[in-house]
Structure formats: C-alpha cells, structure tokens
Write a protein that holds these residues in place. Structure first.
Motif, short mmCIF file in Angstrom:
data_model
loop_
_atom_site.label_atom_id
_atom_site.label_comp_id
_atom_site.label_asym_id
_atom_site.label_seq_id
_atom_site.Cartn_x
_atom_site.Cartn_y
_atom_site.Cartn_z
N GLU A 71 0.82 -1.21 0.00
CA GLU A 71 0.00 0.00 0.00
C GLU A 71 0.86 1.26 0.00
O GLU A 71 0.50 2.25 -0.62
N SER A 72 1.99 1.23 0.70
CA SER A 72 2.79 2.44 0.83
C SER A 72 4.28 2.12 0.92
O SER A 72 4.73 1.52 1.89
N SER A 73 5.03 2.52 -0.09
CA SER A 73 6.48 2.29 -0.08
C SER A 73 7.16 3.11 1.01
O SER A 73 8.28 2.79 1.40
N ARG A 74 6.48 4.12 1.55
CA ARG A 74 7.05 4.91 2.65
C ARG A 74 7.24 4.09 3.92
O ARG A 74 8.00 4.46 4.80
N LEU A 75 6.55 2.95 4.01
CA LEU A 75 6.65 2.12 5.21
C LEU A 75 7.77 1.09 5.13
O LEU A 75 8.04 0.40 6.11
N ILE A 76 8.44 0.98 3.98
CA ILE A 76 9.55 0.04 3.85
C ILE A 76 10.68 0.49 4.77
O ILE A 76 11.07 1.66 4.79
N GLY A 77 11.18 -0.44 5.58
CA GLY A 77 12.23 -0.14 6.55
C GLY A 77 11.71 0.26 7.91
O GLY A 77 12.47 0.35 8.87
N VAL A 78 10.40 0.49 8.03
CA VAL A 78 9.80 0.91 9.29
C VAL A 78 9.44 -0.32 10.12
O VAL A 78 8.91 -1.30 9.60
N ASN A 79 9.75 -0.29 11.42
CA ASN A 79 9.35 -1.36 12.32
C ASN A 79 7.88 -1.14 12.67
O ASN A 79 7.51 -0.11 13.21
N MET A 80 7.05 -2.12 12.36
CA MET A 80 5.60 -1.99 12.53
C MET A 80 5.08 -2.68 13.79
O MET A 80 3.87 -2.75 14.00
N THR A 81 5.97 -3.17 14.64
CA THR A 81 5.57 -3.91 15.83
C THR A 81 4.61 -3.12 16.71
O THR A 81 3.65 -3.68 17.24
N ASN A 82 4.83 -1.85 16.87
CA ASN A 82 3.99 -1.04 17.76
C ASN A 82 2.89 -0.30 17.02
O ASN A 82 2.25 0.59 17.59
N LEU A 83 2.63 -0.67 15.76
CA LEU A 83 1.56 -0.05 14.99
C LEU A 83 0.21 -0.46 15.58
O LEU A 83 -0.05 -1.65 15.79
N LYS A 84 -0.62 0.53 15.85
CA LYS A 84 -1.95 0.26 16.40
C LYS A 84 -3.00 0.48 15.33
O LYS A 84 -2.86 1.35 14.48
N ASP A 85 -4.07 -0.32 15.40
CA ASP A 85 -5.17 -0.11 14.48
C ASP A 85 -6.01 1.07 14.96
O ASP A 85 -5.66 1.74 15.95
N ALA A 86 -7.11 1.33 14.29
CA ALA A 86 -7.96 2.48 14.61
C ALA A 86 -8.55 2.42 16.01
O ALA A 86 -9.01 3.44 16.53
#
Length: 139
Positions: A71-86
C-alpha cells in the motif's frame, strides 16, 4: 472525467480477485521460494503485489521491520511492531507473537476517511519472515 472513471473501473474489474487473499499470499510465498527474497522485493516494488481489490502484500522480518508494503512504499524499513489499528490494537505484534503457530489471521480496524472499516491480516511465517495479505472486510 467520467470516461477515465469508467476506464479505471474496467481495469479494476479485470484484476484477479482472491476470495480471502489465500491465493495471493501463496503466490508471493511461491515466488519467494522460486526466486529469492531480493527478487520478490524487486517484483513487489514494481507493482506485482500492490494494492488491488483483493488487498495487498506486506512482508516483515522477524523483528517487525517492513521489507515490502503493497500500500505504501514509505513504510519500507519501518518497524511496525507497535503499529496500532484504529481502535488501539497492536495487530502486527499479535501476528509476530503467534509465529509459532505458523499461520493465522488477525482482525483489526483500518481508518477510512472519518470512519473505520474491518480488515484482516492473513499471515504465514516462512524461515523467520512474516508474509501477510491485508484485505478490507472480514475473512
């Protein structure tokens, strides 16, 4: 403007749809084993597994760092472990914590404009890599 909208709808209708993302996820994993991680990343970055009516591919390493995000190449390299949903759910962490199961699904809510839509992350671990297919709607 109306003509271009019709063209876009025709193009979207022509895309292959997977009822639950399973086929697309398997395609990505098969491509990975047949061609390697570098080739999969290259292919994904060229658009093969990007967002479509069927969803999109994400690939994370064992730490939660994004290798591919359809969906978004801006997220490549980003650690998503702490990503929260809505609604505050750590859905990526849930998938990472359940890696011993080998595969599974996590339901979560994505923001869409001023509202929220149900979504599903269908995931499978292979050799320490999380392959996931994100699709709006419950699987």
């Amino acid at each position: 403007m109306l003509k271009s909208a019709r063209t876009l709808l025709c193009l979207l209708a022509a895309l292959p749809l997977a009822a639950d993302g399973t086929a697309m996820l398997k395609d990505a994993i098969t491509y990975y084993y047949g061609n390697g991680a570098v080739a999969l990343i290259k292919e994904a970055n060229s658009g093969k597994f990007h967002i479509s009516p069927a969803g999109y591919l994400i690939v994370l390493d064992e730490t939660g760092k994004t290798l591919i995000h359809g969906e978004s190449s801006r997220l490549i390299g980003v650690n998503m472990t702490n990503l929260k949903d809505a609604r505050g759910r750590l859905y990526i962490k849930e998938a990472l914590d359940a890696r011993a199961k080998g595969k599974g699904k996590v339901h979560f809510f994505m923001p869409q404009g001023s509202s929220q839509v149900k979504a599903t992350l269908q995931w499978e671990f292979q050799e320490g890599v999380l392959f996931g297919w994100v699709m709006a709607g419950e699987l």
